[in-house]
Design an enzyme around this catalytic site. Structure first.
Site, PDB file in Angstrom:
ATOM      1  N   ASP A  39      14.631 -34.730  15.350  1.00  0.00           N
ATOM      2  CA  ASP A  39      13.786 -33.813  16.115  1.00  0.00           C
ATOM      3  C   ASP A  39      12.331 -34.050  15.734  1.00  0.00           C
ATOM      4  O   ASP A  39      11.612 -33.127  15.365  1.00  0.00           O
ATOM      5  CB  ASP A  39      14.197 -32.362  15.856  1.00  0.00           C
ATOM      6  CG  ASP A  39      13.586 -31.399  16.873  1.00  0.00           C
ATOM      7  OD1 ASP A  39      13.150 -31.860  17.947  1.00  0.00           O
ATOM      8  OD2 ASP A  39      13.535 -30.184  16.593  1.00  0.00           O
ATOM      9  N   LEU A  40      11.918 -35.306  15.834  1.00  0.00           N
ATOM     10  CA  LEU A  40      10.544 -35.664  15.462  1.00  0.00           C
ATOM     11  C   LEU A  40       9.586 -35.218  16.556  1.00  0.00           C
ATOM     12  O   LEU A  40       9.491 -35.834  17.613  1.00  0.00           O
ATOM     13  CB  LEU A  40      10.441 -37.173  15.238  1.00  0.00           C
ATOM     14  CG  LEU A  40       9.096 -37.661  14.679  1.00  0.00           C
ATOM     15  CD1 LEU A  40       8.829 -37.067  13.305  1.00  0.00           C
ATOM     16  CD2 LEU A  40       9.070 -39.183  14.617  1.00  0.00           C
TER      17      LEU A  40
END
Length: 236
Positions: free
Chosen positions: A166-167
């Site tokens: 979940d960058l």
């Protein structure tokens, strides 16, 4: 790091950061009694900010998202203690700290098993004075060297073989001294290969564009080139 396992419970903790019984660290009522709860933040659930004996900390319970989360709020299928969400995140943070990555120190994690499912919590360091890039860019623009620093940070993560699933710019923090931090490693993992690195960068790029449209952050499409220069170790 220490691990305490009982029939239906497993706790991972850093003995240098935890005083007394680590179980009480997951009891928000205990912290209220100590007048140590300093705030909270709403997400899928509530993250509590706590003034601990060693540092400021963030206590988070694991909640499911998506459609399935509407029916099963916080229970996960048990496949072994080390495979629990909290155990995996705690151990990954410990690994990244060993690699000198700027991530929160893992304080403690707990999984409690009930039949074939479990619930989980994690307690990590709260980075003093840090704000996410959405908040930063809502007020001020960043310079090219700042974006290169973001690119270098992601490259260091990838060189450590870790994919942040979940960058996005909510999960990159900047503290008062300008140092960058990465947070929220739930469901993240070590990986081999190369394609996931490109996908990771693409996800971060989409995050900048999304917040530009949604919140009018002070970011321009041409700023992405500086991120890539930092990632590829190009100085100018």
């Amino acid at each position: 790091m220490e691990v305490e396992q009982r029939d239906n419970e497993c706790i991972w903790y850093d003995p240098a950061l935890v005083e007394g019984d680590p179980r009480q660290y997951f009891d928000i009522h205990f912290w209220h009694q100590q007048a140590a709860v300093t705030g909270s933040a709403k997400g899928r659930g509530t993250t509590f900010f706590i003034r601990g004996p060693k540092m400021e900390m963030a206590l988070r319970h694991y909640y499911r998202g998506g459609v399935f989360g509407k029916f099963v709020k916080d229970q996960y299928w048990f496949q072994g203690w080390e495979a629990t969400r909290c155990g995996a995140e705690f151990n990954l943070l410990a690994y990244l700290r060993e690699k000198k990555m700027p991530v929160p120190r893992p304080v403690a994690a707990r999984a409690v098993k009930n039949g074939r499912t479990y619930r989980a919590d994690i307690l990590v360091e709260k980075i003093p004075g840090a704000r996410d890039l959405v908040a930063v860019l809502s007020e001020n623009s960043l310079l090219a060297h700042d974006y290169r620093a973001i690119g270098r940070l992601v490259r260091r993560l990838h060189d450590a073989g870790v994919c942040h699933t979940d960058l996005n710019i909510h999960n990159i923090l900047r503290d008062r001294k300008g140092k960058l931090w990465l947070i929220d490693f739930d469901k993240c993992q070590q990986r081999d290969g190369e394609q996931w690195k490109e996908d990771n960068l693409a996800r971060l790029h989409r995050s900048f564009k999304k917040e530009k449209e949604k919140r009018q952050i002070r970011w321009q499409p041409e700023d992405w080139a500086a991120v890539l220069k930092g990632y590829n170790h190009i100085r100018k």
